[in-house]
Each structure stands twice: as structure tokens, then as C-alpha cells.
Motif scaffolding. Structure first.
Motif, PDB file in Angstrom:
ATOM      1  N   LEU A   1      45.005  47.599  26.466  1.00 56.55           N
ATOM      2  CA  LEU A   1      45.978  46.519  26.506  1.00 56.55           C
ATOM      3  C   LEU A   1      45.864  45.727  27.810  1.00 56.55           C
ATOM      4  CD1 LEU A   1      48.185  45.639  24.481  1.00 56.55           C
ATOM      5  CD2 LEU A   1      49.839  46.850  25.902  1.00 56.55           C
ATOM      6  N   VAL A   2      45.772  46.428  28.936  1.00 56.45           N
ATOM      7  CA  VAL A   2      45.683  45.705  30.204  1.00 56.45           C
ATOM      8  C   VAL A   2      44.299  45.080  30.383  1.00 56.45           C
ATOM      9  CG1 VAL A   2      47.449  47.109  31.294  1.00 56.45           C
ATOM     10  CG2 VAL A   2      45.062  47.806  31.485  1.00 56.45           C
ATOM     11  N   ASN A   3      43.275  45.702  29.806  1.00 57.09           N
ATOM     12  CA  ASN A   3      41.949  45.090  29.879  1.00 57.09           C
ATOM     13  C   ASN A   3      41.910  43.764  29.129  1.00 57.09           C
ATOM     14  OD1 ASN A   3      40.840  47.121  31.430  1.00 57.09           O
ATOM     15  ND2 ASN A   3      40.082  48.277  29.676  1.00 57.09           N
ATOM     16  N   LEU A   4      42.685  43.663  28.052  1.00 56.00           N
ATOM     17  CA  LEU A   4      42.763  42.406  27.315  1.00 56.00           C
ATOM     18  C   LEU A   4      43.499  41.348  28.132  1.00 56.00           C
ATOM     19  CD1 LEU A   4      43.585  43.706  23.704  1.00 56.00           C
ATOM     20  CD2 LEU A   4      41.367  42.955  24.610  1.00 56.00           C
ATOM     21  N   MET A   5      44.499  41.759  28.900  1.00 56.66           N
ATOM     22  CA  MET A   5      45.196  40.800  29.767  1.00 56.66           C
ATOM     23  C   MET A   5      44.233  40.185  30.780  1.00 56.66           C
ATOM     24  SD  MET A   5      48.575  42.872  30.943  1.00 56.66           S
ATOM     25  CE  MET A   5      49.299  44.144  29.911  1.00 56.66           C
ATOM     26  N   MET A   6      43.341  41.017  31.305  1.00 54.00           N
ATOM     27  CA  MET A   6      42.403  40.569  32.330  1.00 54.00           C
ATOM     28  C   MET A   6      41.203  39.831  31.739  1.00 54.00           C
ATOM     29  SD  MET A   6      43.680  41.890  35.228  1.00 54.00           S
ATOM     30  CE  MET A   6      42.361  42.123  36.401  1.00 54.00           C
ATOM     31  N   ARG A   7      41.136  39.755  30.420  1.00 52.48           N
ATOM     32  CA  ARG A   7      39.984  39.166  29.716  1.00 52.48           C
ATOM     33  C   ARG A   7      38.697  39.917  30.038  1.00 52.48           C
ATOM     34  NH1 ARG A   7      38.767  32.967  29.438  1.00 52.48           N
ATOM     35  NH2 ARG A   7      37.272  33.748  27.904  1.00 52.48           N
ATOM     36  N   PHE A   8      38.824  41.224  30.223  1.00 51.14           N
ATOM     37  CA  PHE A   8      37.622  42.036  30.286  1.00 51.14           C
ATOM     38  C   PHE A   8      36.968  42.079  28.903  1.00 51.14           C
ATOM     39  CE2 PHE A   8      39.377  44.710  34.026  1.00 51.14           C
ATOM     40  CZ  PHE A   8      38.951  43.742  34.914  1.00 51.14           C
ATOM     41  N   TYR A   9      37.772  41.895  27.879  1.00 52.74           N
ATOM     42  CA  TYR A   9      37.293  41.808  26.498  1.00 52.74           C
ATOM     43  C   TYR A   9      37.976  40.625  25.833  1.00 52.74           C
ATOM     44  CZ  TYR A   9      35.654  46.545  27.317  1.00 52.74           C
ATOM     45  OH  TYR A   9      35.023  47.640  27.842  1.00 52.74           O
ATOM     46  N   GLU A  10      37.307  40.061  24.827  1.00 56.29           N
ATOM     47  CA  GLU A  10      37.872  38.940  24.081  1.00 56.29           C
ATOM     48  C   GLU A  10      38.585  39.470  22.843  1.00 56.29           C
ATOM     49  OE1 GLU A  10      37.929  36.015  25.323  1.00 56.29           O
ATOM     50  OE2 GLU A  10      36.590  36.470  27.000  1.00 56.29           O
ATOM     51  N   LEU A  11      39.648  38.794  22.475  1.00 61.97           N
ATOM     52  CA  LEU A  11      40.449  39.218  21.330  1.00 61.97           C
ATOM     53  C   LEU A  11      39.717  38.963  20.021  1.00 61.97           C
ATOM     54  CD1 LEU A  11      43.909  37.691  22.380  1.00 61.97           C
ATOM     55  CD2 LEU A  11      43.065  40.004  22.810  1.00 61.97           C
ATOM     56  N   ASP A  12      40.018  39.803  19.035  1.00 64.44           N
ATOM     57  CA  ASP A  12      39.530  39.550  17.671  1.00 64.44           C
ATOM     58  C   ASP A  12      40.489  38.634  16.916  1.00 64.44           C
ATOM     59  OD1 ASP A  12      37.398  41.209  18.174  1.00 64.44           O
ATOM     60  OD2 ASP A  12      38.374  42.988  17.350  1.00 64.44           O
ATOM     61  N   GLY A  13      41.747  38.639  17.319  1.00 63.62           N
ATOM     62  CA  GLY A  13      42.734  37.803  16.658  1.00 63.62           C
ATOM     63  C   GLY A  13      43.968  37.657  17.517  1.00 63.62           C
ATOM     64  N   GLY A  14      44.805  36.635  17.239  1.00 66.35           N
ATOM     65  CA  GLY A  14      46.001  36.387  18.016  1.00 66.35           C
ATOM     66  C   GLY A  14      45.666  35.739  19.337  1.00 66.35           C
ATOM     67  N   ARG A  15      46.647  35.744  20.251  1.00 68.73           N
ATOM     68  CA  ARG A  15      46.409  35.168  21.568  1.00 68.73           C
ATOM     69  C   ARG A  15      47.364  35.788  22.583  1.00 68.73           C
ATOM     70  NH1 ARG A  15      48.936  29.240  22.683  1.00 68.73           N
ATOM     71  NH2 ARG A  15      51.114  29.691  22.167  1.00 68.73           N
ATOM     72  N   ILE A  16      46.987  35.637  23.862  1.00 72.50           N
ATOM     73  CA  ILE A  16      47.812  36.072  24.982  1.00 72.50           C
ATOM     74  C   ILE A  16      48.050  34.852  25.865  1.00 72.50           C
ATOM     75  CG2 ILE A  16      47.987  37.613  26.983  1.00 72.50           C
ATOM     76  CD1 ILE A  16      46.026  39.490  25.607  1.00 72.50           C
ATOM     77  N   THR A  17      49.307  34.629  26.254  1.00 67.23           N
ATOM     78  CA  THR A  17      49.615  33.495  27.113  1.00 67.23           C
ATOM     79  C   THR A  17      50.196  34.000  28.425  1.00 67.23           C
ATOM     80  OG1 THR A  17      51.864  33.222  26.235  1.00 67.23           O
ATOM     81  CG2 THR A  17      50.089  32.030  25.125  1.00 67.23           C
ATOM     82  N   LEU A  18      49.877  33.296  29.490  1.00 66.83           N
ATOM     83  CA  LEU A  18      50.441  33.558  30.812  1.00 66.83           C
ATOM     84  C   LEU A  18      51.181  32.307  31.249  1.00 66.83           C
ATOM     85  CD1 LEU A  18      50.796  35.255  33.356  1.00 66.83           C
ATOM     86  CD2 LEU A  18      48.579  34.429  34.148  1.00 66.83           C
TER      87      LEU A  18
END
Length: 675
Positions: A474-491
Motif C-alpha cells: 500500500l505504501v509502495n503504491l503511494m510512492m509510485r514504486f509500482y504503477e496501479l492496475d486500476g483506480g487512482r491515488i490523489t495527493l
């Protein structure tokens, strides 16, 4: 701590701010994959691909294209040097003719001309001697013309000196060309590593990667330096010598030409057999380096479990494989030089016999045969050098293919052009929103599906759950260490995929369970979070995180030099240093992945107070297994199998009696055992 599917590596214990940091995160490996199992694992590295020698050699030479003007100068100096050195034997042959003619003239009766002497010999029936003398320039009764001989030797000396100067000059310029090319290649590799996706670093052993960056690049440098110089001078020498040999004697030149097809055939036959061994040699070198790096990084674990014998046996096995491949490659390719020498000796004998007959028949002078013998040596030597250069070239191309494979690896997606981190109202608050997020490491094994959550500014969000639940993911996705397969994260209302990675990570600080310190002073390690920080700000961060207490007890204080593994401080002290680093960075989003696992209980209480101050006015994500450390969290998320199954405060979740309550009871309930 038992972590989820991922554990960060390369950003350990550091704020994620600052450009040029490699994004390195360990992701799950397939069973039996490379590097799995730590220092006791097998090394099941995928088999090396077949060597594309022609394509890789062409690409390797293509790296020299920016230096083409210097290469033209190298070629010009090589041509000048070879021409001057090729003329040298011809002049020495003239010197031999002067000496031989003078010795013969001294023995002849004076008062006769050369024509009269030859006529007298033919009249006496000595036609062979007459033919030999007719090819010479004689003055009966006179001795050696030392003036003419000195003039010839002087010119020969000048030619050899100038030729050597040109050859030295071309070697000097070529050295600069090669070193600048390799310098650029290293820069490409460094830039490439920073653009690679994190999955790549999990698919290759660290020692194997280091071997490509160091051993293979050094081998390329050595191969280019020697092979280009030898190839240019050898080819030019062969051409120049061939011209001079045809001028002296077409018959003897044809004898020398026999060596070319023999040389090409033998070289091709041997090179074909040795090329595979050179590829295997450098593959085994990388594997051995990987094993050594892995073993000595975990040497304490090896000793604790008493596995020195097993590790030593695996080392001997890999070392033996490297020995066999290296021995085979060098032995087989080393057959080229003796074979070329044998062919050269055969040619030498042939030229000596036929040349002697031509001198006796008057078709050639003795000095010309001497020059031709020198030319035959000059002719076969570069051919032998070209043959022996094949093993060096094969080794260099094998290394080049490994480096090109790294450079051709698919990169992470590029940042949007002109991307910047900017919240709608210009304020940097730290509001993170997950909207129907889905992610998986492999398509057939979904991990997170349809996850949604909101983290408000100033809120502390704790994430708990069993191993493999997806907490660290979950935190790795926040840092964009990996790209999402679906949805989005906003800051702060901005989709993180529209931001540059640097801008995104400059607003986030990350402290991990696995600490990372570099070789340098304690002051430098803390300042890594914000290099522009003043000494007073570094000291303030150290005091706030209770680093100052133990640093003051060290003889050198903040100037104490740590090694690259921080072995001269304890595990808890290392963790405090990484916390101080994040404190100094002052990010708007703080991620703590079991950040106090290595400190004692008393220090943990103090650090928790420091963390409370650090977390004020910023969003904090805390991953913890010790539930006692997250009781005061504003929001606790309970994850199972990539889903948030519960959320709430500590009290409300205990009252609900669900998954969190079960975790809490399992952790704090005293076990009952029969005695």
C-alpha cells in the motif's frame, strides 16, 4: 518483523526526497528464483542467451561514433607509423647490399670493370657465379663504401624513430578515445539504473548487477584499448608489407600469401569453439559475485546457523565452474597464437630456401632476401596478433552483450512533460485519497482490488494485518514504486500519475524497519534527508529524535565515521539515525514501516513522543505489528488479502470484536500450556 509481500530496499530508512535516488524495492520471487532464500539459497539463474557476436560487436564499435574525428587522427598516425616502419627493412637491405658488394669487390682484381669480370666468368663456364655477380653493383678492388652505408643507416634510424613516435601518438590518442567512451558508457548505466522499474532489481542478484557495472565494463575497456590498436596496426602492416614484398619478389610474395587463408580458417575454427566458453565465463563471474555478496552480507546468519561448510561448498562449486569455463576459453583461444607461429615458421623456411635459390641465380640480391625475410616476419606477426586478438575481442563482446542487455531493459514509465506537484489551492497539506485501487504483482495472483480510503491532513493512519496482507504494498503504491492496475491515488487533489516522481517523493518521508546508512559521518547521514540543512537544523533533528544522547558519548561525536553497513553502531541506534533523517526532511506525508522495531522499550517511548511531534500537521502512515504502538492512531486499517476488512479507532475496533480484536488478543493474551 514479518512484512507483507514487499520490503523496500535502496530507500531504507531515508526520506524519499532528493533527485537521483534509485527506486529499489524487493518484490516477491517465484519459488526457486534467483536470490530466494538468503545466503543458503540455490542460485537458479536463467540460462544465458546465445551470443549474438556480430550484432553485439557492431553495437560496441558504434559506441565509438562520437569519437570519430579522433579515430581519424588515430588512423592517420597509424598509417604514417606503419609506412615508416615498413620502409625500414628495405633500407636495411640496401645496407646489407652495400656491405656484401664491398666485401666481394675487395676480393676482385682491380683494374677490371664489372662487365669484363662477368664476361670472363662466362667464358670460363662459371655461369652461376656470373649470374649472381650480375645482380650486384661492384667496383673490383674497392672495399665497403662506409659513407653510403652511414647514410643508409642514418635514414633507417630516422624512419624507425619517427615511426615509433607516430605509433606512440596513436596509442595515446586511442587511450583517450576508449576511456571517454567507457566513461560515457558508465554514465549511461548509472542513468539507466535510476530509470529501471523495481521489478528488475528483484529479477537479478545484486552481485550479478555489480559484476555487469564493474567487471564487464572494465573488460570492455581493456578489450577496446588493445583490440582496436592491434587491429588497426596489424591490418595496415599486413597491407604495407604485402606491397613491399610484391615490389621485391612476386614469387616470394605468393608464398607468403598462403598464410592468409590458413590464418582465417584456423582463427574462425578456434573462435567458434571458444566464444561459448567466454559467454559462460562472464556469466559464471556474475553468479560467483552474486553468491559472494549475498554470503558475506549475511555472514552473521551463516555463522549463527552453522552453515559455513554448506556455503563454502557452494562457493567451491561456483568457483570450479568459473575455473572450467575460464580455463577452456583461454586454452582454446590460446591455440591461435601457436598455430600462427607454426605457419609463420613454415613460410620463413620456404622464403629462405626459394630466396637463396634466387640469389644464386642472380634474380635477387642478398640484401633483398634479407629484407624479404624481415617482411615475412612482419607479415606473419600481425596475422598472429589478429588471431590472438580474437580471444580478447570475444571476451569483450561477451561482456558488452551483458551490458547492452542491462541498457536494453524496459524502463519505468516516463514522467509527464512539465509535471509538478501542486495542490489546487497551492497549499501542501498531505491529503491522500485511494479511489478504487487495484494492483497485483502478477496477473494471475491479484493482491489489492477495489480499495478505497481517505487520509486527512494531520491524521495518523495505522495499517495492521497478517503477513502478506498488502500493508507495505500500500505504501509502495503511494510512492509510485509500482504503477496501479486500476483506480487512482490523489495527493491534495492531484492524481499522483500526473506528477513527476521526484516532486511526489520530495513530499514524502519514509522510515523502514531495514535501516540504510552509507559510509560517512553521522552528521552526513542525518543531513541526507535534506542536504541543504544547516548544522543547527541537523542538531535539532538529532535532539528531537534522541540521537543526540548516544552521539555525545562517541569520541568523535557527530564526526564519527560510519562504514557502509553501520556496524560501529547498534541496530537501535541505526534506526534512530534514520528517524532523525526523516525528521530533518520534514515531509508532508510520513510513512513509518515498523520504524521502532529495533529500539528498546524505554527508547521507544521517547521516540513515540518525537514521532508525535513529527506527525503534527502532516499525514502519517504507520505499519506496525506491535499493536501497543498504534493505540493513539486516529484511524486503524485492518488488512487481509489486500482488502481493508475493518477500520476505526483502537477502542471501537476492540469493541467490535472482529479481526483487529483477534489480532490484539493473540498478541497480548497469555498462552496456556500444560506442564
Amino acid at each position: 518483523m514479518s512484512q507483507g509481500p514487499t520490503s523496500a530496499r535502496g530507500t531504507k530508512g531515508a526520506s524519499a526526497s532528493g533527485p537521483g535516488q534509485a527506486d529499489v524495492v524487493r518484490i516477491p520471487r517465484p519459488a526457486g528464483g534467483p536470490g530466494r532464500g538468503g545466503p543458503f539459497a540455490g542460485m537458479n539463474v536463467p540460462a544465458e542467451k546465445a551470443m549474438n557476436f556480430a550484432g553485439s560487436a557492431k553495437r560496441l564499435l558504434g559506441t565509438l561514433r562520437p569519437e570519430r574525428l579522433w579515430l581519424v587522427l588515430v588512423l592517420a598516425m597509424a598509417v604514417a607509423g606503419v609506412v615508416l616502419q615498413v620502409i625500414g627493412p628495405r633500407l636495411l637491405g640496401e645496407g646489407t647490399n652495400l656491405i656484401f658488394s664491398g666485401v666481394v669487390s675487395k676480393q676482385l682484381p682491380p683494374g677490371m670493370t664489372q662487365a669484363q669480370l662477368i664476361a670472363a666468368l662466362r667464358a670460363a663456364g662459371d655461369n652461376q657465379k656470373a649470374d649472381m655477380l650480375s645482380a650486384m653493383t661492384l667496383t673490383p678492388g674497392a672495399g665497403i663504401d662506409f659513407g653510403a652505408l652511414a647514410n643508409v643507416l642514418t635514414w633507417a634510424l630516422v624512419l624507425y624513430v619517427l615511426g615509433s613516435a607516430f605509433m606512440w601518438g596513436q596509442a595515446y590518442v586511442l587511450n583517450g578515445v576508449v576511456q571517454r567512451t567507457v566513461f560515457g558508457l558508465r554514465e549511461q548505466i548509472e542513468a539507466k539504473i535510476n530509470r529501471l522499474p523495481l521489478r528488475y532489481f528483484d529479477s537479478i542478484q545484486r552481485g550479478e548487477l555489480l559484476s555487469r557495472v564493474t567487471n564487464d565494463v572494465d573488460n570492455i575497456s581493456q578489450s577496446l584499448q588493445q583490440s582496436i590498436s592491434q587491429a588497426v596496426t596489424s591490418v595496415l602492416t599486413v597491407l604495407g608489407v604485402l606491397v613491399m614484398m610484391f615490389i621485391l619478389s612476386p614469387t616470394l610474395a605468393l608464398i607468403a600469401l598462403v598464410t592468409i587463408p590458413l590464418t582465417l580458417g584456423i582463427t574462425a575454427l578456434i573462435a567458434k569453439r571458444s566464444q561459448k566458453l567466454f559467454v559462460q565465463q562472464w556469466k559464471n563471474t556474475g553468479e560467483l559475485n552474486g553468491q559472494i555478496e549475498e554470503t558475506y552480507t549475511g555472514h552473521a546468519l551463516v555463522k549463527v546457523f552453522g552453515r559455513q561448510r554448506e556455503v563454502g561448498e557452494r562457493f567451491r562449486q561456483k568457483n570450479a565452474e568459473l575455473y572450467e569455463a575460464s580455463f577452456g576459453a583461454q586454452f582454446i583461444s590460446g591455440l591461435i597464437m601457436p598455430a600462427m607461429t607454426f605457419i609463420g615458421n613454415l613460410v620463413y623456411v620456404g622464403i629462405a630456401v626459394v630466396g637463396g635459390l634466387q640469389v644464386a641465380s642472380g634474380a635477387m640480391q642478398l640484401g633483398d632476401v634479407q629484407a624479404f625475410i624481415q617482411y615475412s616476419r612482419q607479415f606473419t606477426q600481425p596475422l598472429a596478433q589478429l588471431g590472438s586478438m580474437a580471444n580478447l575481442l570475444q571476451s569483450g563482446v561477451a561482456s558488452a552483450e551483458r551490458v547492452f542487455e542491462l541498457l536494453d531493459t524496459e524502463e519505468q514509465s516516463a514522467d509527464p512533460v512539465g509535471a509538478a506537484l501542486q495542490s489546487p489551492d497551492g497549499a501542501a497539506r498531505g491529503r491522500l485519497v485511494f479511489e478504487d485501487v487495484s494492483f497485483s504483482y502478477s496477473p494471475d495472483k491479484p493482491l489489492i482490488h477495489g480499495l478505497s480510503l481517505v487520509a486527512e491532513p494531520g491524521q495518523t493512519v495505522a495499517i495492521v494485518g497478517p503477513t502478506g496482507a498488502g500493508k507495505t504494498t500500500l505504501v509502495n503504491l503511494m510512492m509510485r514504486f509500482y504503477e496501479l492496475d486500476g483506480g487512482r491515488i490523489t495527493l491534495d487533489g492531484v492524481d499522483i500519475t500526473t506528477m513527476s516522481r521526484h516532486d511526489l517523493r520530495s513530499r514524502m518521508g519514509m522510515v523502514l524497519q531495514d535501516t540504510w546508512l552509507f559510509g560517512g559521518t553521522i552528521r552526513d547521514n542525518i543531513a541526507y534527508g535534506r542536504p541543504a540543512a544547516s548544522s543547527s537544523e541537523v542538531l535539532e533533528a538529532a535532539r528531537a529524535t534522541y540521537v543526540d544522547r548516544f552521539v555525545r558519548s562517541l569520541p568523535e561525536g557527530y564526526d564519527t565515521v560510519l562504514d557502509d553497513e553501520g556496524s560501529n553502531v547498534s541496530a537501535g541506534e541505526k534506526q534512530l539515525l534514520t528517524i532523525a533523517r526523516a525528521f530533518l526532511a520534514s515531509p508532508s506525508v510520513l510513512i513509518l514501516d515498523e520504524a521502532t522495531s529495533s529500539v528498546d522499550t524505554r527508547t521507544e517511548v521517547l521516540v513515540q513522543k518525537a514521532m508525535s511531534a513529527l506527525r503534527s500537521d502532516r499525514t502519517s502512515f504507520v505499519i506496525a505489528h506491535r499493536l501497543s504502538t498504534i493505540r493513539d492512531a486516529d484511524l486503524i486499517l485492518v488488512m487481509e488479502a489486500g482488502q481493508i476488512v475493518e477500520q476505526g479507532t483502537h477502542a471501537s475496533l476492540l469493541a467490535a470484536g472482529g479481526a483487529y480484536a483477534r489480532l490484539y488478543e493473540a498478541q497480548f493474551a497469555a498462552p496456556v500450556a500444560e506442564v
